[in-house]
Design a protein around this motif. Sequence first.
Motif, PDB file in Angstrom:
ATOM      1  N   LEU A 196       0.825  -1.197   0.000  1.00  0.00           N
ATOM      2  CA  LEU A 196       0.000   0.000   0.000  1.00  0.00           C
ATOM      3  C   LEU A 196       0.866   1.257   0.000  1.00  0.00           C
ATOM      4  CD1 LEU A 196      -2.660  -1.060   2.655  1.00  0.00           C
ATOM      5  CD2 LEU A 196      -3.132  -0.532   0.257  1.00  0.00           C
ATOM      6  N   PHE A 197       1.982   1.198   0.728  1.00  0.00           N
ATOM      7  CA  PHE A 197       2.841   2.358   0.923  1.00  0.00           C
ATOM      8  C   PHE A 197       4.227   2.062   0.367  1.00  0.00           C
ATOM      9  CE2 PHE A 197      -0.450   2.509   4.164  1.00  0.00           C
ATOM     10  CZ  PHE A 197      -0.964   3.781   3.952  1.00  0.00           C
ATOM     11  N   ARG A 198       4.758   3.016  -0.391  1.00  0.00           N
ATOM     12  CA  ARG A 198       6.004   2.779  -1.108  1.00  0.00           C
ATOM     13  C   ARG A 198       7.192   3.507  -0.487  1.00  0.00           C
ATOM     14  NH1 ARG A 198       4.253   0.771  -6.058  1.00  0.00           N
ATOM     15  NH2 ARG A 198       2.129   0.023  -5.742  1.00  0.00           N
ATOM     16  N   THR A 199       6.956   4.599   0.225  1.00  0.00           N
ATOM     17  CA  THR A 199       8.080   5.281   0.862  1.00  0.00           C
ATOM     18  C   THR A 199       8.538   4.478   2.073  1.00  0.00           C
ATOM     19  OG1 THR A 199       6.676   6.593   2.332  1.00  0.00           O
ATOM     20  CG2 THR A 199       7.204   7.546   0.166  1.00  0.00           C
ATOM     21  N   PRO A 200       9.808   4.592   2.459  1.00  0.00           N
ATOM     22  CA  PRO A 200      10.263   3.887   3.667  1.00  0.00           C
ATOM     23  C   PRO A 200       9.448   4.254   4.908  1.00  0.00           C
ATOM     24  CG  PRO A 200      12.147   4.626   2.384  1.00  0.00           C
ATOM     25  CD  PRO A 200      10.937   5.240   1.734  1.00  0.00           C
ATOM     26  N   TYR A 201       9.091   5.531   5.042  1.00  0.00           N
ATOM     27  CA  TYR A 201       8.306   5.950   6.204  1.00  0.00           C
ATOM     28  C   TYR A 201       6.920   5.312   6.177  1.00  0.00           C
ATOM     29  CZ  TYR A 201       6.204   8.876   9.801  1.00  0.00           C
ATOM     30  OH  TYR A 201       5.560   9.301  10.941  1.00  0.00           O
ATOM     31  N   GLY A 202       6.260   5.382   5.041  1.00  0.00           N
ATOM     32  CA  GLY A 202       4.931   4.796   4.943  1.00  0.00           C
ATOM     33  C   GLY A 202       4.932   3.300   5.195  1.00  0.00           C
ATOM     34  N   ALA A 203       5.917   2.614   4.622  1.00  0.00           N
ATOM     35  CA  ALA A 203       6.006   1.167   4.823  1.00  0.00           C
ATOM     36  C   ALA A 203       6.199   0.826   6.289  1.00  0.00           C
ATOM     37  CB  ALA A 203       7.138   0.594   3.983  1.00  0.00           C
ATOM     38  N   ALA A 204       7.019   1.609   6.982  1.00  0.00           N
ATOM     39  CA  ALA A 204       7.333   1.314   8.380  1.00  0.00           C
ATOM     40  C   ALA A 204       6.198   1.685   9.332  1.00  0.00           C
ATOM     41  CB  ALA A 204       8.605   2.059   8.784  1.00  0.00           C
ATOM     42  N   HIS A 205       5.495   2.773   9.048  1.00  0.00           N
ATOM     43  CA  HIS A 205       4.539   3.299  10.016  1.00  0.00           C
ATOM     44  C   HIS A 205       3.069   3.067   9.656  1.00  0.00           C
ATOM     45  CE1 HIS A 205       8.205   5.629  10.946  1.00  0.00           C
ATOM     46  NE2 HIS A 205       7.720   5.674  12.168  1.00  0.00           N
TER      47      HIS A 205
END
Length: 225
Positions: A196-205
């Motif tokens: 769903l999330f591609r940025t490192p921040y989005g993937a992690a949080h």
Amino acid sequence: MDTGAPHTDTSDPADTTALRARWRATVTAAGASGDPAPYADRLLTAWAEPQRRYHTTAHLADVLARTDVLAPYADDPAAVELAAWFHDAVYRPDRSENEERSAALAERALPELGIDPARTAEVARLVRLTVTHDPAPGDANGEVLCDADLAVLAGDTAAYAAYAAAVRAEYGFVPDDAFRAGRAAVLRQLLDLPRLFRTPYGAAHWEAPARANLSAELAGLTEHP
């Protein structure tokens, strides 16, 4: 793919004074030479139209706040911010061409403000990308905008419930059975994305809580008698 993602509070308490200041700063950073004030008026009027329950100025403010968090990952943060402003600028819940019409609006408005053709084209591309929320690998700007738009899916239980209720209110003209079927299809499309999330921040949080929320809503829809 319309995720139904904007805000949950139908009174829409977004601070339009702050949004106007943000618009001015954004278009200045993007190289505008024209007066940004009339465009702020037009956009904020559009975002406050009465048919909106989720896709409101509060949603706009939320997405802009998420782009601030994710800005280090963008190749062109100014283009991403402009795309956030335009991504639901045209929104009718009974229409399927909202993203295309929003992109076309950006293509008309930004040259009038003096934004260069390359950045205008990038903004329009990003707006169109919110149809699928599925940026290609290496599309840093697309990853930031899509993650910012989908971040609502990762809210806590109460926030997600309010979001889902606002989406239902926005589609109040749709009968319950038809809404459940359509919404379930949207949720499955999202859950079927590899990420769903591609940025490192989005993937992690945001990835894990968003998938939990989507799965719970889908279960509730499909178990409904």
